[in-house]
Write an enzyme that holds these catalytic residues in place. Structure first.
Site, PDB file in Angstrom:
ATOM      1  N   CYS A  68     -31.717  87.508 -44.573  1.00 55.38           N
ATOM      2  CA  CYS A  68     -30.403  87.148 -44.911  1.00 55.38           C
ATOM      3  C   CYS A  68     -30.138  87.452 -46.001  1.00 55.38           C
ATOM      4  O   CYS A  68     -30.869  88.006 -46.636  1.00 55.38           O
ATOM      5  CB  CYS A  68     -29.789  85.386 -44.442  1.00 55.38           C
ATOM      6  SG  CYS A  68     -29.070  84.713 -44.749  1.00 55.38           S
ATOM      7  N   CYS A  72     -29.398  82.471 -51.374  1.00 54.84           N
ATOM      8  CA  CYS A  72     -29.387  80.989 -51.727  1.00 54.84           C
ATOM      9  C   CYS A  72     -31.102  80.932 -52.273  1.00 54.84           C
ATOM     10  O   CYS A  72     -32.529  81.590 -51.615  1.00 54.84           O
ATOM     11  CB  CYS A  72     -29.545  79.760 -50.358  1.00 54.84           C
ATOM     12  SG  CYS A  72     -28.108  80.735 -49.991  1.00 54.84           S
ATOM     13  N   CYS A  75     -33.784  78.722 -50.193  1.00 55.40           N
ATOM     14  CA  CYS A  75     -33.952  79.412 -49.050  1.00 55.40           C
ATOM     15  C   CYS A  75     -35.276  80.433 -48.314  1.00 55.40           C
ATOM     16  O   CYS A  75     -35.248  81.538 -49.306  1.00 55.40           O
ATOM     17  CB  CYS A  75     -33.167  79.697 -48.269  1.00 55.40           C
ATOM     18  SG  CYS A  75     -33.404  79.808 -47.016  1.00 55.40           S
ATOM     19  N   CYS A 112     -29.964  71.113 -32.457  1.00 51.44           N
ATOM     20  CA  CYS A 112     -29.803  72.008 -33.458  1.00 51.44           C
ATOM     21  C   CYS A 112     -29.695  73.637 -33.365  1.00 51.44           C
ATOM     22  O   CYS A 112     -30.959  73.868 -34.252  1.00 51.44           O
ATOM     23  CB  CYS A 112     -29.300  71.290 -34.939  1.00 51.44           C
ATOM     24  SG  CYS A 112     -29.330  72.378 -36.032  1.00 51.44           S
ATOM     25  N   CYS A 144     -25.570  71.304 -31.584  1.00 45.91           N
ATOM     26  CA  CYS A 144     -25.371  72.050 -33.237  1.00 45.91           C
ATOM     27  C   CYS A 144     -25.505  73.042 -33.800  1.00 45.91           C
ATOM     28  O   CYS A 144     -26.695  73.245 -32.905  1.00 45.91           O
ATOM     29  CB  CYS A 144     -25.970  70.541 -34.347  1.00 45.91           C
ATOM     30  SG  CYS A 144     -25.258  70.832 -35.736  1.00 45.91           S
ATOM     31  N   CYS A 204     -20.906  68.798 -39.469  1.00 43.96           N
ATOM     32  CA  CYS A 204     -22.706  68.162 -40.050  1.00 43.96           C
ATOM     33  C   CYS A 204     -22.602  68.475 -41.383  1.00 43.96           C
ATOM     34  O   CYS A 204     -22.324  70.338 -41.833  1.00 43.96           O
ATOM     35  CB  CYS A 204     -23.380  68.254 -38.951  1.00 43.96           C
ATOM     36  SG  CYS A 204     -25.184  68.160 -40.274  1.00 43.96           S
ATOM     37  N   ARG A 276     -28.833  61.780 -42.499  1.00 43.41           N
ATOM     38  CA  ARG A 276     -29.647  61.936 -41.627  1.00 43.41           C
ATOM     39  C   ARG A 276     -30.500  62.976 -42.849  1.00 43.41           C
ATOM     40  O   ARG A 276     -30.349  62.891 -43.468  1.00 43.41           O
ATOM     41  CB  ARG A 276     -29.649  63.406 -41.380  1.00 43.41           C
ATOM     42  CG  ARG A 276     -30.744  64.438 -40.238  1.00 43.41           C
ATOM     43  CD  ARG A 276     -30.515  65.298 -39.646  1.00 43.41           C
ATOM     44  NE  ARG A 276     -29.261  64.700 -38.797  1.00 43.41           N
ATOM     45  CZ  ARG A 276     -28.125  65.985 -38.736  1.00 43.41           C
ATOM     46  NH1 ARG A 276     -27.970  66.502 -38.931  1.00 43.41           N
ATOM     47  NH2 ARG A 276     -27.495  64.861 -36.999  1.00 43.41           N
TER      48      ARG A 276
HETATM   49  N1  SAM Z   1     -27.187  80.607 -42.949  1.00 42.90           N
HETATM   50  C1  SAM Z   1     -26.806  79.169 -42.763  1.00 42.90           C
HETATM   51  C2  SAM Z   1     -26.155  78.646 -44.079  1.00 42.90           C
HETATM   52  O1  SAM Z   1     -26.799  78.595 -45.228  1.00 42.90           O
HETATM   53  O2  SAM Z   1     -25.004  77.813 -44.024  1.00 42.90           O
HETATM   54  C3  SAM Z   1     -27.189  78.299 -41.865  1.00 42.90           C
HETATM   55  C4  SAM Z   1     -28.690  78.895 -42.063  1.00 42.90           C
HETATM   56  S1  SAM Z   1     -29.091  77.372 -43.557  1.00 42.90           S
HETATM   57  C5  SAM Z   1     -31.680  77.937 -43.603  1.00 42.90           C
HETATM   58  C6  SAM Z   1     -29.231  76.274 -43.291  1.00 42.90           C
HETATM   59  C7  SAM Z   1     -29.634  74.940 -44.824  1.00 42.90           C
HETATM   60  O3  SAM Z   1     -31.088  74.525 -45.023  1.00 42.90           O
HETATM   61  C8  SAM Z   1     -28.872  75.421 -45.921  1.00 42.90           C
HETATM   62  O4  SAM Z   1     -27.669  75.638 -46.174  1.00 42.90           O
HETATM   63  C9  SAM Z   1     -30.009  74.421 -46.587  1.00 42.90           C
HETATM   64  O5  SAM Z   1     -29.052  72.955 -46.950  1.00 42.90           O
HETATM   65  C10 SAM Z   1     -31.038  74.258 -45.972  1.00 42.90           C
HETATM   66  N2  SAM Z   1     -32.149  74.188 -46.675  1.00 42.90           N
HETATM   67  C11 SAM Z   1     -32.290  76.044 -46.738  1.00 42.90           C
HETATM   68  N3  SAM Z   1     -33.706  76.183 -47.363  1.00 42.90           N
HETATM   69  C12 SAM Z   1     -34.780  74.651 -47.345  1.00 42.90           C
HETATM   70  C13 SAM Z   1     -34.825  74.283 -47.983  1.00 42.90           C
HETATM   71  N4  SAM Z   1     -36.139  75.286 -48.939  1.00 42.90           N
HETATM   72  N5  SAM Z   1     -35.336  72.900 -48.262  1.00 42.90           N
HETATM   73  C14 SAM Z   1     -34.401  72.106 -48.562  1.00 42.90           C
HETATM   74  N6  SAM Z   1     -33.466  72.578 -46.637  1.00 42.90           N
HETATM   75  C15 SAM Z   1     -32.967  73.897 -47.039  1.00 42.90           C
HETATM   76  C1  DTB Z   2     -30.337  70.673 -43.377  1.00 39.57           C
HETATM   77  O1  DTB Z   2     -29.459  70.103 -43.303  1.00 39.57           O
HETATM   78  N1  DTB Z   2     -31.357  70.702 -42.825  1.00 39.57           N
HETATM   79  C2  DTB Z   2     -31.436  72.149 -41.823  1.00 39.57           C
HETATM   80  C3  DTB Z   2     -30.755  71.864 -40.701  1.00 39.57           C
HETATM   81  N2  DTB Z   2     -29.757  70.782 -41.727  1.00 39.57           N
HETATM   82  C4  DTB Z   2     -30.409  73.493 -40.531  1.00 39.57           C
HETATM   83  C5  DTB Z   2     -32.820  73.237 -41.994  1.00 39.57           C
HETATM   84  C6  DTB Z   2     -33.944  72.606 -43.416  1.00 39.57           C
HETATM   85  C7  DTB Z   2     -34.080  74.124 -43.613  1.00 39.57           C
HETATM   86  C8  DTB Z   2     -35.588  74.072 -44.161  1.00 39.57           C
HETATM   87  C9  DTB Z   2     -36.412  74.858 -44.859  1.00 39.57           C
HETATM   88  C10 DTB Z   2     -37.051  75.639 -43.553  1.00 39.57           C
HETATM   89  O2  DTB Z   2     -37.538  75.082 -42.692  1.00 39.57           O
HETATM   90  O3  DTB Z   2     -36.352  76.851 -43.485  1.00 39.57           O
HETATM   91 FE1  SF4 Z   3     -29.248  82.550 -45.490  1.00 35.44          FE
HETATM   92 FE2  SF4 Z   3     -31.254  80.753 -46.288  1.00 35.44          FE
HETATM   93 FE3  SF4 Z   3     -28.583  80.649 -47.559  1.00 35.44          FE
HETATM   94 FE4  SF4 Z   3     -28.989  80.199 -44.718  1.00 35.44          FE
HETATM   95  S1  SF4 Z   3     -29.553  79.435 -46.280  1.00 35.44           S
HETATM   96  S2  SF4 Z   3     -27.288  81.551 -46.066  1.00 35.44           S
HETATM   97  S3  SF4 Z   3     -29.835  81.545 -44.547  1.00 35.44           S
HETATM   98  S4  SF4 Z   3     -30.221  82.860 -47.044  1.00 35.44           S
END
Ligand code: SAM
Ligand code: DTB
Ligand code: SF4
Length: 334
Positions: A68, A72, A75, A112, A144, A204, A276
């Site tokens: 991606c 973030c 992430c 989802c 979702c 959500c 949630r």
């Molecule tokens: N790329 C899209 C976005 O960011 O909106 C969708 C996927 S993204 C992985 C969805 C959500 O996962 C993020 O907004 C964040 O809140 C959560 N997330 C990602 N990495 C995480 C982590 N290490 N711990 C907790 N939540 C995480």
């Molecule tokens: C949300 O708030 N938490 C979920 C879902 N929406 C998409 C994602 C959590 C991701 C946690 C890190 C991972 O497993 O990559």
């Molecule tokens: Fe990309 Fe992860 Fe950020 Fe979603 S949370 S926009 S997957 S870097």
């Protein structure tokens, strides 16, 4: 009020009016209430709007993994960090629909699909996502997606395909956002949320705790969510999963009671919404999870994996719910 309600013995007709005019100071004061009073107030509202012994079970699948372009800091899927996540292109729709069918057969009521995109693509790949949405929606579960930013047109097409909810998190306060993500701004998130709402898809939207934010940032996030009108129907509260290779890997672990406080505050501010307990359950003790339920959490992710990180096992979750006398929401799967 809540169509998911069952357990008539405990049901009351909600009389509390939903508010969208919360002041930031009010939110901060609720968040800082001594814990017993905070949980008592949250649980009282919880019982007014929801069956206290019911939990919605949702399952996640990563339909496009890693690579991606966003940065973030939390992430593991960002190209800016090396967290060892193996990249995978968009999955085959029939595979995804098959996973959803198995999940529905196990009683999961929400499925989802998450993609590591900055924004949903145009063209062929978007058509494939629509095919997934159509297939999953025919199984009788809530569908979702979380695909990054959307245009108004994309939101409308997702709605037409049968999407019931779109996940798009604000993640933290507007003030702290720039310390976590530099490749987009808060307003872009709000614009996608508006497109989703306008298309008639439920929202959500939640955030992450444990990223080094201050208590005022947690209140700031909750204030943003609670002043959306309507409130997000679903509010995921994630505890940071500290993944090696991400800039937040060495963050000190979050005090689980902060999750309890945030969930209770969300329940008080947005009493009709589903709150949630999202990422981080694997790192929480059963007792901490129980406190989160008492504070008003009524939804969890089930299944061995979230998107790329582990989640408690299905048997473990079943045992926990059983020991608490709590039950998953009934499935309407066809
Ligand atoms: N790329 C899209 C976005 O960011 O909106 C969708 C996927 S993204 C992985 C969805 C959500 O996962 C993020 O907004 C964040 O809140 C959560 N997330 C990602 N990495 C995480 C982590 N290490 N711990 C907790 N939540 C995480
Ligand atoms: C949300 O708030 N938490 C979920 C879902 N929406 C998409 C994602 C959590 C991701 C946690 C890190 C991972 O497993 O990559
Ligand atoms: Fe990309 Fe992860 Fe950020 Fe979603 S949370 S926009 S997957 S870097």
């Amino acid at each position: 009020m809540n169509s998911a309600f069952s357990g008539a013995a405990q049901q009351t007709i909600p009389v509390t009016q939903l508010r969208h005019d919360w002041k930031k100071e009010e939110v901060a004061a609720i968040y800082a209430t001594p814990l017993p009073g905070l949980v008592y107030r949250a649980q009282t509202l919880h019982r007014e709007f929801h069956a206290p012994d019911r939990v919605q079970t949702c399952q996640l699948i990563s339909i496009k993994t890693g690579g991606c372009p966003e940065d973030c800091a939390y992430c593991p899927q960002s190209v800016h960090h090396d967290a060892g996540v193996e990249r995978e292109g968009l999955l085959d729709p029939q595979h995804v629909i098959g996973v959803a069918r198995d999940a529905a057969a196990r009683g999961v009521t929400r499925f989802c699909m998450g993609a590591a995109w900055r924004e949903a693509p145009q063209g062929h790949e978007f058509e494939i996502v629509l095919e997934m949405v159509r297939g999953v929606s025919s199984l009788g579960v809530e569908v979702c997606c979380t695909l990054g930013m959307l245009t108004n047109e994309q939101a409308v097409r997702l709605k037409e395909a049968g999407l019931t909810a779109y996940n798009h998190n604000l993640d933290t306060s507007p003030e702290f956002y720039g310390s976590i993500i530099t490749t987009r701004v808060y307003d872009e998130r709000l614009r996608t949320l508006a497109a989703v709402r306008q298309a008639g898809i439920t929202v959500c939207c939640g955030g992450i705790l444990g990223m080094g934010e201050k208590e005022s940032d947690r209140a700031g996030l909750l204030h943003q969510l609670a002043t959306l009108n309507p409130h997000p129907e679903s509010v995921p509260i994630n505890m940071l999963v500290r993944v090696e290779g991400t800039p937040l890997a060495a963050m000190p672990p979050l005090d689980p009671l902060e999750m309890v406080r945030a969930i209770a505050t969300a329940r008080i501010l947005m009493p009709a919404s589903r709150v949630r307990l999202a990422a981080g359950r694997k790192q929480l003790s059963p007792e901490a999870v129980t406190l989160c339920f008492l504070a008003g959490a009524n939804s969890i992710f089930v299944g061995e994996k979230l998107l790329t990180t582990p989640n408690p096992g299905v048997d473990e979750d079943e045992q926990l719910l059983q020991s608490l006398g709590m039950k998953p929401l009934e499935s309407h799967a066809v």
